[in-house]
Scaffold this active site. Structure first.
Site, PDB file in Angstrom:
ATOM      1  CD  GLU A   1      -0.764   0.691   3.882  1.00 54.28           C
ATOM      2  OE1 GLU A   1      -1.253   1.900   3.400  1.00 54.28           O
ATOM      3  OE2 GLU A   1      -0.900  -0.042   4.674  1.00 54.28           O
TER       4      GLU A   1
ATOM      5  CE  LYS B   1      -3.431   1.801  11.400  1.00 53.69           C
ATOM      6  NZ  LYS B   1      -3.191   1.393  10.056  1.00 53.69           N
TER       7      LYS B   1
HETATM    8  N1  PSU Z   1      -0.372   0.550   8.806  1.00 53.73           N
HETATM    9  C1  PSU Z   1       0.461   1.456   9.050  1.00 53.73           C
HETATM   10  N2  PSU Z   1       0.608   2.482   8.888  1.00 53.73           N
HETATM   11  C2  PSU Z   1      -0.560   3.300   8.034  1.00 53.73           C
HETATM   12  C3  PSU Z   1      -1.808   2.457   7.745  1.00 53.73           C
HETATM   13  C4  PSU Z   1      -1.643   1.045   8.084  1.00 53.73           C
HETATM   14  O1  PSU Z   1       1.668   0.693   9.608  1.00 53.73           O
HETATM   15  O2  PSU Z   1      -0.459   4.452   7.934  1.00 53.73           O
HETATM   16  C5  PSU Z   1      -2.839   2.740   7.087  1.00 53.73           C
HETATM   17  C6  PSU Z   1      -3.449   1.809   6.084  1.00 53.73           C
HETATM   18  O3  PSU Z   1      -3.378   2.364   4.844  1.00 53.73           O
HETATM   19  C7  PSU Z   1      -4.792   1.567   6.652  1.00 53.73           C
HETATM   20  C8  PSU Z   1      -5.076   3.002   7.167  1.00 53.73           C
HETATM   21  O4  PSU Z   1      -5.612   1.130   5.703  1.00 53.73           O
HETATM   22  O5  PSU Z   1      -3.978   3.452   7.802  1.00 53.73           O
HETATM   23  C9  PSU Z   1      -6.390   3.135   7.993  1.00 53.73           C
HETATM   24  O6  PSU Z   1      -6.963   4.215   7.951  1.00 53.73           O
HETATM   25  P1  PSU Z   1      -8.470   4.558   8.432  1.00 53.73           P
HETATM   26  O7  PSU Z   1      -8.550   4.114  10.161  1.00 53.73           O
HETATM   27  O8  PSU Z   1      -8.736   5.822   8.252  1.00 53.73           O
HETATM   28  O9  PSU Z   1      -9.264   3.490   7.836  1.00 53.73           O
END
Ligand code: PSU
Ligand code: MN
Length: 314
Positions: free
Chosen positions: A25, A165
């Site tokens: 990604e 996370k």
């Molecule tokens: N994993 C990481 N760092 C990130 C992300 C994932 O180590 O920045 C990103 C991914 O792209 C994931 C996003 O899809 O954070 C989630 O964002 P949200 O909570 O707005 O869906």
């Protein structure tokens, strides 16, 4: 569809020949890490894949197209340009219509990988149910649930991550994944990992012991036509982990600041990651890089085993 998708010649070649390709990604590049660590981490991931004989395909949005297999200079552009969009599934058509540069989240990257025929994808940690989603904070229930979870429920791509996370409500995240019918398989663990930490205290019902086993599971999943993704939960190596008891106060402080600064929507995750990086004096970032590269290695092993299976069967 073709006019809106650009697959790198290298990835297209490998896919046509049944060789291993792994998707990455780009939100982690544009919104998840500071410069220049973001470039080093992204290029490092590609280097690891190549060393393992796997073709990397970093996904992003440029010039009105989804790009699967960004070039070096394009990765640099997404890492340095101000105002790069954070593109999740709902943003894709709009970003392409406007011709704006965008970094893809787990949800948009899964969608793109599937469109291009890539079955395995490595990230750091998926998004999930935010702690404020079901109430308890000053704003009441925010319903802030990442599109990553719905995507895992509808797109058959294997995602390798260090769990979700740990800024999230992890028990609620696992519940939603169960509801969505997503297999969450612990890689040599019986516990859901907590991103920076190996342990969350949350048991997993499904475990696997090898990359070959994951590949066989993907094959079964595909022949049944199950529409879901598979989430492989790969704990951070012990030498790089930050124990949960050490992380939790930082996470709680960052979540409180989020509330007082009234940060909402797609800014939530980048804010929390950035703030926790600061609060740990950069240690959380170092761990983030290590766990991501660890996931890249496992994803490459799975993709290699999957390519072998295809050869044996074809
Ligand atoms: N994993 C990481 N760092 C990130 C992300 C994932 O180590 O920045 C990103 C991914 O792209 C994931 C996003 O899809 O954070 C989630 O964002 P949200 O909570 O707005 O869906
Ligand atoms: Mn959200």
């Amino acid at each position: 569809m073709k006019e809106f998708l650009r697959v790198s010649p290298e990835a297209a070649d490998a896919l046509a020949g049944g060789r291993a390709v792994v998707a990455f990604e780009s939100t982690i590049i544009s919104h998840g890490m500071p410069h220049p660590l973001n470039i080093e981490t992204a290029l490092g991931a590609e280097r690891i894949a190549r060393e393992m004989g796997v073709v990397p395909a970093t996904v992003g949005v440029l010039d009105g197209r989804i790009v699967v297999g960004l070039g070096r200079s394009e990765i640099k552009l997404l890492a340095t340009e101000k105002g790069v969009l954070k593109v999740s599934r709902r943003d894709i058509s709009w970003a392409l219509t406007r011709g704006l540069p965008g970094a893809t989240t787990v949800s948009a990257t899964m969608f793109a990988a599937h469109l291009a025929g890539i079955g395995v994808f490595a990230t750091g940690g998926i998004g999930g149910v935010h702690r404020c989603a079901s109430g308890g904070g000053p704003r009441g229930a925010t319903f802030d649930v990442s599109a990553d979870l719905g995507e895992l429920g509808r797109t058959p791509v294997c995602v390798v991550s260090a769990g979700a996370k740990a800024v999230l409500d992890l028990p609620a995240t696992l519940e939603v994944l169960e509801t969505e019918g997503v297999p969450v398989v612990g890689f040599r663990t019986r516990e859901f990992p907590a991103f920076w930490s190996r342990s969350s205290g949350l048991p997993l019902d499904l475990t696997v012991e090898s990359a070959a086993e994951v590949a066989r599971m993907i094959a079964v999943h595909r022949s049944l036509g199950l529409p879901q993704g598979i989430l492989v939960a790969n704990p951070v190596p012990a030498e790089y982990e930050i124990p949960r008891a050490e992380m939790e106060p930082h996470v709680q402080q960052a979540v409180l600041e989020l509330e007082s600064r009234k940060i909402t929507g797609k800014e939530v995750t980048p804010f929390l990651l950035g703030r926790i990086g600061e609060l740990t004096g950069g240690r959380a970032l170092e761990t983030n890089v290590r766990l991501l590269h660890h996931n890249v290695r496992l994803a490459c092993e799975i993709a290699t085993e999957l390519a072998k299976l295809r050869k044996d069967q074809g």
